[in-house]
Design a protein around this motif. Structure first.
Motif, PDB file in Angstrom:
ATOM      1  N   SER A 138       0.742  -1.227  -0.085  1.00 31.56           N
ATOM      2  CA  SER A 138       0.067   0.141   0.039  1.00 31.56           C
ATOM      3  C   SER A 138       0.851   1.446   0.047  1.00 31.56           C
ATOM      4  CB  SER A 138      -0.830  -0.075   1.238  1.00 31.56           C
ATOM      5  OG  SER A 138      -1.690  -1.098   1.304  1.00 31.56           O
ATOM      6  N   SER A 139       2.236   1.188   0.107  1.00 28.61           N
ATOM      7  CA  SER A 139       3.023   2.292   0.338  1.00 28.61           C
ATOM      8  C   SER A 139       3.133   3.075  -1.082  1.00 28.61           C
ATOM      9  CB  SER A 139       4.335   1.763   0.496  1.00 28.61           C
ATOM     10  OG  SER A 139       4.992   1.037  -0.435  1.00 28.61           O
ATOM     11  N   ALA A 140       3.425   4.242  -1.157  1.00 25.26           N
ATOM     12  CA  ALA A 140       3.226   5.275  -2.071  1.00 25.26           C
ATOM     13  C   ALA A 140       4.296   4.617  -3.523  1.00 25.26           C
ATOM     14  CB  ALA A 140       3.801   6.293  -2.053  1.00 25.26           C
ATOM     15  N   PRO A 141       5.551   4.095  -3.067  1.00 23.79           N
ATOM     16  CA  PRO A 141       6.174   3.706  -4.182  1.00 23.79           C
ATOM     17  C   PRO A 141       5.638   2.710  -4.835  1.00 23.79           C
ATOM     18  CG  PRO A 141       7.804   4.129  -2.498  1.00 23.79           C
ATOM     19  CD  PRO A 141       6.361   4.109  -2.091  1.00 23.79           C
ATOM     20  N   LEU A 145       4.271   2.384  -8.765  1.00 24.48           N
ATOM     21  CA  LEU A 145       4.533   1.569  -9.823  1.00 24.48           C
ATOM     22  C   LEU A 145       3.454   0.619 -10.418  1.00 24.48           C
ATOM     23  CD1 LEU A 145       7.825  -0.676  -9.944  1.00 24.48           C
ATOM     24  CD2 LEU A 145       5.573  -1.999 -10.248  1.00 24.48           C
ATOM     25  N   LEU A 146       2.626   0.037  -9.537  1.00 27.15           N
ATOM     26  CA  LEU A 146       1.303  -0.753  -9.919  1.00 27.15           C
ATOM     27  C   LEU A 146       0.453   0.312 -10.827  1.00 27.15           C
ATOM     28  CD1 LEU A 146       1.398  -3.502  -7.054  1.00 27.15           C
ATOM     29  CD2 LEU A 146       2.616  -3.480  -9.331  1.00 27.15           C
ATOM     30  N   GLY A 147       0.320   1.359 -10.296  1.00 31.85           N
ATOM     31  CA  GLY A 147      -0.602   2.327 -11.035  1.00 31.85           C
ATOM     32  C   GLY A 147      -0.075   2.641 -12.528  1.00 31.85           C
ATOM     33  N   ALA A 148       1.200   2.559 -12.618  1.00 32.59           N
ATOM     34  CA  ALA A 148       1.881   2.915 -13.927  1.00 32.59           C
ATOM     35  C   ALA A 148       1.330   1.590 -14.951  1.00 32.59           C
ATOM     36  CB  ALA A 148       3.152   3.206 -13.916  1.00 32.59           C
ATOM     37  N   VAL A 149       1.719   0.434 -14.402  1.00 33.71           N
ATOM     38  CA  VAL A 149       1.266  -0.862 -14.934  1.00 33.71           C
ATOM     39  C   VAL A 149       0.039  -0.920 -15.146  1.00 33.71           C
ATOM     40  CG1 VAL A 149       1.704  -3.317 -15.035  1.00 33.71           C
ATOM     41  CG2 VAL A 149       3.427  -1.940 -14.032  1.00 33.71           C
ATOM     42  N   THR A 150      -0.853  -0.677 -14.417  1.00 32.52           N
ATOM     43  CA  THR A 150      -2.543  -0.937 -14.734  1.00 32.52           C
ATOM     44  C   THR A 150      -2.950   0.186 -15.339  1.00 32.52           C
ATOM     45  OG1 THR A 150      -2.912  -0.408 -12.398  1.00 32.52           O
ATOM     46  CG2 THR A 150      -2.545  -2.659 -12.918  1.00 32.52           C
ATOM     47  N   GLY A 151      -2.507   1.317 -15.385  1.00 29.93           N
ATOM     48  CA  GLY A 151      -3.218   2.639 -15.974  1.00 29.93           C
ATOM     49  C   GLY A 151      -4.137   3.363 -15.029  1.00 29.93           C
ATOM     50  N   GLU A 152      -3.904   3.066 -13.641  1.00 32.17           N
ATOM     51  CA  GLU A 152      -4.567   3.877 -12.591  1.00 32.17           C
ATOM     52  C   GLU A 152      -3.842   4.649 -11.928  1.00 32.17           C
ATOM     53  OE1 GLU A 152      -6.974   5.595 -11.144  1.00 32.17           O
ATOM     54  OE2 GLU A 152      -8.094   4.279 -12.018  1.00 32.17           O
ATOM     55  N   SER A 153      -4.011   5.670 -11.758  1.00 34.78           N
ATOM     56  CA  SER A 153      -3.131   6.634 -10.971  1.00 34.78           C
ATOM     57  C   SER A 153      -3.699   6.996  -9.456  1.00 34.78           C
ATOM     58  CB  SER A 153      -2.832   7.960 -11.513  1.00 34.78           C
ATOM     59  OG  SER A 153      -4.028   8.671 -11.828  1.00 34.78           O
ATOM     60  N   ALA A 154      -4.816   6.390  -9.221  1.00 35.68           N
ATOM     61  CA  ALA A 154      -5.645   7.019  -8.056  1.00 35.68           C
ATOM     62  C   ALA A 154      -5.751   5.683  -7.000  1.00 35.68           C
ATOM     63  CB  ALA A 154      -7.023   7.477  -8.321  1.00 35.68           C
ATOM     64  N   LEU A 155      -4.841   4.726  -7.361  1.00 30.30           N
ATOM     65  CA  LEU A 155      -4.556   3.555  -6.161  1.00 30.30           C
ATOM     66  C   LEU A 155      -4.484   4.236  -4.911  1.00 30.30           C
ATOM     67  CD1 LEU A 155      -2.700   0.821  -8.452  1.00 30.30           C
ATOM     68  CD2 LEU A 155      -5.358   1.284  -7.993  1.00 30.30           C
ATOM     69  N   ASP A 223       1.310 -11.709 -10.726  1.00 34.95           N
ATOM     70  CA  ASP A 223       0.495 -11.580 -11.785  1.00 34.95           C
ATOM     71  C   ASP A 223      -0.436 -10.493 -11.318  1.00 34.95           C
ATOM     72  OD1 ASP A 223       0.547 -13.797 -13.802  1.00 34.95           O
ATOM     73  OD2 ASP A 223       1.004 -14.959 -12.037  1.00 34.95           O
ATOM     74  N   LEU A 224      -0.908  -9.596 -12.575  1.00 34.72           N
ATOM     75  CA  LEU A 224      -1.590  -8.576 -12.339  1.00 34.72           C
ATOM     76  C   LEU A 224      -3.116  -8.793 -13.387  1.00 34.72           C
ATOM     77  CD1 LEU A 224       0.573  -5.439 -12.157  1.00 34.72           C
ATOM     78  CD2 LEU A 224      -0.907  -6.401 -10.226  1.00 34.72           C
ATOM     79  N   ILE A 225      -4.017  -8.751 -12.644  1.00 29.03           N
ATOM     80  CA  ILE A 225      -5.312  -9.087 -13.547  1.00 29.03           C
ATOM     81  C   ILE A 225      -6.136  -7.920 -13.535  1.00 29.03           C
ATOM     82  CG2 ILE A 225      -7.210 -10.805 -13.828  1.00 29.03           C
ATOM     83  CD1 ILE A 225      -5.206 -12.685 -12.100  1.00 29.03           C
ATOM     84  N   ARG A 244       0.379 -24.945  -3.177  1.00 27.04           N
ATOM     85  CA  ARG A 244       0.718 -23.784  -4.032  1.00 27.04           C
ATOM     86  C   ARG A 244       0.582 -22.643  -3.360  1.00 27.04           C
ATOM     87  NH1 ARG A 244      -2.560 -19.713  -6.661  1.00 27.04           N
ATOM     88  NH2 ARG A 244      -2.215 -19.408  -8.676  1.00 27.04           N
ATOM     89  N   TYR A 245       1.572 -21.939  -2.883  1.00 23.79           N
ATOM     90  CA  TYR A 245       1.517 -20.713  -2.080  1.00 23.79           C
ATOM     91  C   TYR A 245       1.800 -19.617  -2.852  1.00 23.79           C
ATOM     92  CZ  TYR A 245       2.677 -24.027   1.920  1.00 23.79           C
ATOM     93  OH  TYR A 245       2.765 -25.066   2.812  1.00 23.79           O
ATOM     94  N   ALA A 246       0.976 -18.538  -2.496  1.00 29.79           N
ATOM     95  CA  ALA A 246       0.851 -17.169  -2.814  1.00 29.79           C
ATOM     96  C   ALA A 246       0.480 -16.205  -1.908  1.00 29.79           C
ATOM     97  CB  ALA A 246       0.166 -17.279  -4.141  1.00 29.79           C
ATOM     98  N   VAL A 247       0.579 -14.835  -2.116  1.00 29.74           N
ATOM     99  CA  VAL A 247       0.105 -13.851  -1.387  1.00 29.74           C
ATOM    100  C   VAL A 247      -0.730 -13.145  -2.417  1.00 29.74           C
ATOM    101  CG1 VAL A 247       0.342 -11.684  -0.098  1.00 29.74           C
ATOM    102  CG2 VAL A 247       1.977 -13.584   0.288  1.00 29.74           C
ATOM    103  N   THR A 248      -2.044 -13.041  -2.254  1.00 31.76           N
ATOM    104  CA  THR A 248      -3.050 -12.379  -3.190  1.00 31.76           C
ATOM    105  C   THR A 248      -3.759 -11.182  -2.520  1.00 31.76           C
ATOM    106  OG1 THR A 248      -4.973 -13.871  -2.452  1.00 31.76           O
ATOM    107  CG2 THR A 248      -3.044 -14.770  -4.234  1.00 31.76           C
ATOM    108  N   GLY A 249      -4.421 -10.400  -3.427  1.00 29.51           N
ATOM    109  CA  GLY A 249      -4.942  -9.345  -2.936  1.00 29.51           C
ATOM    110  C   GLY A 249      -5.298  -8.635  -4.179  1.00 29.51           C
ATOM    111  N   TRP A 250      -6.124  -7.245  -3.779  1.00 33.20           N
ATOM    112  CA  TRP A 250      -6.490  -6.375  -4.811  1.00 33.20           C
ATOM    113  C   TRP A 250      -5.751  -4.937  -4.604  1.00 33.20           C
ATOM    114  CZ3 TRP A 250      -9.761  -9.796  -2.388  1.00 33.20           C
ATOM    115  CH2 TRP A 250     -10.385 -10.999  -3.412  1.00 33.20           C
ATOM    116  N   MET A 251      -5.407  -4.231  -5.670  1.00 34.15           N
ATOM    117  CA  MET A 251      -5.174  -2.882  -5.481  1.00 34.15           C
ATOM    118  C   MET A 251      -6.550  -2.151  -5.912  1.00 34.15           C
ATOM    119  SD  MET A 251      -1.785  -3.237  -5.274  1.00 34.15           S
ATOM    120  CE  MET A 251      -1.627  -1.500  -5.004  1.00 34.15           C
ATOM    121  N   ARG A 252      -6.464  -1.328  -4.574  1.00 33.35           N
ATOM    122  CA  ARG A 252      -8.116  -0.747  -4.636  1.00 33.35           C
ATOM    123  C   ARG A 252      -7.805   0.750  -4.745  1.00 33.35           C
ATOM    124  NH1 ARG A 252     -10.477  -4.044   0.346  1.00 33.35           N
ATOM    125  NH2 ARG A 252     -12.050  -2.516   0.029  1.00 33.35           N
ATOM    126  N   LYS A 253      -9.080   1.408  -4.759  1.00 29.46           N
ATOM    127  CA  LYS A 253      -9.268   3.014  -4.799  1.00 29.46           C
ATOM    128  C   LYS A 253     -10.066   3.406  -3.756  1.00 29.46           C
ATOM    129  CE  LYS A 253     -10.760   2.831  -9.054  1.00 29.46           C
ATOM    130  NZ  LYS A 253     -11.166   3.366 -10.373  1.00 29.46           N
TER     131      LYS A 253
END
Length: 258
Positions: A138-141, A145-155, A223-225, A244-253
């Protein structure tokens, strides 16, 4: 089928103050952004610095506080490992039968999870490394980065959970769109150093008709979906030597939970 992860590394209890996270500075975000824009999915290989990913993987494999999550229609249920071990063979079979029946006709899932609070204050008080990871995501950096990849600057923040798929576990097709959640993109940070496609647990992107794409679980790969892109996780087979281990979640606004 229950597995014990016999090849797991020695138990390693990490507190939120002993585990830090850092992005791999060599990430190719331009190529990832182009791929995400075109198909609603991309992969960032070697997302974390390698030592961070390895420490997180060891932590997940050592944990015993996993809860199995299963849905029945719109309702979900949680079962800890001791409860499941107490089931008689008849009870376990009845549970399996109900899960597979649900998968034949609608949305169905079964896997293990480690929950992480959404609220910033609860995360600050927690000693769980996954809470620290959620705070870092959730940190700014990272949001930039993920906002630039997904096209959303308001995460504004990321939620998170640990996930573990044992043989027989799966997640049928869904698109992550839930009213009021303000989800923009799902993420899956793979944490298995070795995984073969024939072991299952594949991330499947459903493009309609006979078209589709497959992403095999890979270590330290994010993976970003795009929310709205239908996807599923195929059943893990009995050949898999570990979960099969992972950490999952959502980038949210939207507002950040207090």
């Amino acid at each position: 089928m229950e597995i014990t992860d016999e090849a797991a590394p020695p138990t390693m209890s990490l507190t939120s103050t002993s585990l830090t996270f850092a992005l791999n500075p060599a990430l190719d975000t331009k190529a990832a952004a182009d791929e995400f824009a075109q198909g609603g999915h991309t992969r960032l290989k070697d997302f974390l610095e390698e030592s961070c990913a390895e420490a997180l993987w060891r932590e997940l494999r050592a944990r015993e506080d996993w809860v199995q999550v299963i849905n029945s229609g719109d309702k979900s249920f949680e079962l800890d490992r001791p409860t499941r071990k107490s089931f008689s063979p008849e009870q376990a079979k009845a549970m399996d039968d109900a899960v597979y029946a649900g998968a034949r006709s609608g949305f169905q899932f079964r896997y293990e999870a480690l929950r992480v609070p959404d609220g910033a204050k609860a995360r600050e008080k927690s000693t769980d490394p996954l809470a620290r990871f959620a705070t870092w995501m959730s940190s700014a950096p990272v949001r930039a980065l993920l906002g630039a990849v997904t096209g959303e600057s308001a995460l504004t923040f990321a939620d998170a959970q640990g996930t573990a798929y044992a043989p027989g576990d799966f997640l049928t097709a869904h698109d992550d769109a839930v009213a009021g959640k303000r989800r923009h993109a799902a993420y899956v940070l793979g944490l298995n150093p070795a995984w073969r496609a024939e072991w299952g647990g594949l991330l499947l992107l459903h493009d309609g008709g006979e078209q589709g794409r497959i992403a095999v679980p890979a270590f330290n790969t994010l993976d970003l979906i795009r929310v709205g892109q239908a996807h599923s996780v195929s059943e893990v087979t009995r050949a898999a030597p570990n979960r099969r281990y992972a950490v999952t979640g959502w980038m949210r606004k939207g507002p950040v939970p207090a």
